[in-house]
Write a protein that holds these residues in place. Structure first.
Motif, PDB file in Angstrom:
ATOM      1  N   ILE A 283      -7.344   1.091  -3.107  1.00  0.00           N
ATOM      2  CA  ILE A 283      -7.332   2.274  -2.257  1.00  0.00           C
ATOM      3  C   ILE A 283      -7.871   3.431  -3.088  1.00  0.00           C
ATOM      4  O   ILE A 283      -7.260   3.807  -4.092  1.00  0.00           O
ATOM      5  CB  ILE A 283      -5.891   2.580  -1.771  1.00  0.00           C
TER       6      ILE A 283
ATOM      7  N   TYR B 149       0.814  -1.227   0.000  1.00  0.00           N
ATOM      8  CA  TYR B 149       0.000   0.000   0.000  1.00  0.00           C
ATOM      9  C   TYR B 149       0.844   1.272   0.000  1.00  0.00           C
ATOM     10  O   TYR B 149       0.423   2.312   0.516  1.00  0.00           O
ATOM     11  CB  TYR B 149      -0.968  -0.015   1.202  1.00  0.00           C
TER      12      TYR B 149
ATOM     13  N   ARG C  77      -6.571   7.184   0.137  1.00  0.00           N
ATOM     14  CA  ARG C  77      -5.148   7.479  -0.102  1.00  0.00           C
ATOM     15  C   ARG C  77      -4.729   8.729   0.667  1.00  0.00           C
ATOM     16  O   ARG C  77      -3.681   8.775   1.296  1.00  0.00           O
ATOM     17  CB  ARG C  77      -4.941   7.688  -1.612  1.00  0.00           C
TER      18      ARG C  77
END
Ligand code: NAX
Length: 327
Positions: free
Chosen positions: A301, A274, A306
């Motif tokens: 995401i 991520y 984010r």
């Protein structure tokens, strides 16, 4: 019966310690068939050591069948000897007039020393949970100070945030917390954390449809979870203790005994997933099994997430930069 597991707890005479030790000794953390030895650390200060003695007297008076031995320590080198689990609860709270960087610096000293002691004397597979604040950065410092231990064995507590979020969701949905799965809390244990229910289900239905109110997510849910610690202090005049101890029990219980396929949140050193830089201790969704955790991968995401995940990451990067020269 099974051989005893050695559990070291720091800050053992503090308020979280008082809510934690009795539950460990009764078998709620490691199992009702698992004997335990408690190795309790407090600062050398006479008052703290005396208070620790008092707690040990009460542990004795409970006559817990699983509690094989309790020892009191003022030196992490003896407290962490052969520890299978280390709960690092004790930390220096922010004093009056203390700047954030002073707080980071005094805690860096504590967690450097404790990381070195773990490195020297703990079990090679010790599972470390840092509760003392700033928890993620303290865990990072301890991990960096223990180069001979697996980095993945150093974790920080985001479980209280996770449990707080579950409760808020259940109340809003009018359902039971036990019906909620796949909740995530990303990032730092601080008000910047991001509780994320985009993947969650409530009694089998998508949480995003049950809690279909985006305004509630942004303007009520996220801030309520983020500021819950302050709300407890305001109401009780003391910071969360029983709920923090409960979350520590949940975290270690699931890590050691498995989450049965369920997602739980742990602050773990990132593996780069991520976009979180490797080694940063960050709240992540994990599944635990056979004493190991695995980060849940490849979740999408969105832009809103984010932004939140980067904000809490940036705070962690600042904290890391604040202690870099001390490591
Ligand atoms: P207390 O002040 O009641 O107890 C802390 C104890 O740690 C004291 O007895 C102190 O003597 C001891 N201590 C300090 N430095 C030590 C050291 N170097 N070695 C051994 N013992 C040491 O605090 P308590 O309410 O128990 O909270 C403990 C920590 O947990 C704090 O840092 C607090 O901010 C943090 N929390 C973290 C949470 C989380 O979710 N990660 C939530 C609850 C809590 O606020």
């Amino acid at each position: 019966s099974k051989p005893a597991m050695r559990v070291a707890v720091t800050g053992a005479a503090g308020q979280i310690g008082y809510a934690l030790l009795f539950r460990i000794a009764s078998g709620e953390m490691l199992g009702k068939d698992q004997p335990v030895i408690l190795q309790l650390l407090e600062i050398p200060d006479e008052k703290a050591q005396k208070a620790l003695k008092g707690v040990i007297m009460e542990l004795e008076d409970c006559a817990f069948p699983l509690l094989q031995e309790v020892t009191a320590h003022s030196d992490p080198m003896t407290a962490f000897k052969d520890a299978d689990v280390a709960l690092l609860v004790g930390a220096r709270p922010r004093g009056p007039g203390m700047e954030r960087k002073d707080l980071l610096a005094v805690n860096a000293q504590i967690f450097t020393a404790q990381g070195k002691a773990l490195n020297a004397v703990a079990s090679r597979n010790v599972k470390v949970l840092v509760v003392g604040n700033p928890a993620n950065t303290n865990a990072y410092i301890a991990m960096k100070s223990a180069p001979d231990l697996p980095a993945r064995n150093f974790t920080a507590m985001l479980r209280l945030d996770h449990n707080r979020a579950l409760s808020q969701m259940a109340a809003k949905a009018g359902s039971a917390v036990g019906d909620i799965e796949k909740l995530i809390v990303w990032g730092n244990h601080s008000p910047t954390m991001y509780p994320d229910y985009r993947y969650a289900s409530i009694a089998g239905k998508p949480a995003t449809s049950v809690l279909s109110d985006d305004d509630w997510n942004r303007n009520t849910f996220i801030p309520t979870v983020g500021k819950r610690g302050a709300a407890i202090i305001d109401a009780r005049g003391l910071s969360s203790a029983a709920s923090a101890a409960n979350a520590a029990i949940d975290h270690v219980h699931d890590w050691v005994l498995g989450s049965n396929g369920k997602w739980v949140t742990m602050g773990v050193p990132s593996d780069g997933s991520y976009g979180i830089p490797e080694g940063i201790i960050y709240g992540m969704p994990v599944i635990t099994k056979n004493g190991e955790y695995a980060i849940v991968k490849d979740l999408d995401i969105d832009a809103f997430s984010r932004e939140r995940m980067d904000a809490t990451l940036n705070e962690l990067l600042e904290e890391r930069d604040g202690v870099k020269h001390l490591l």
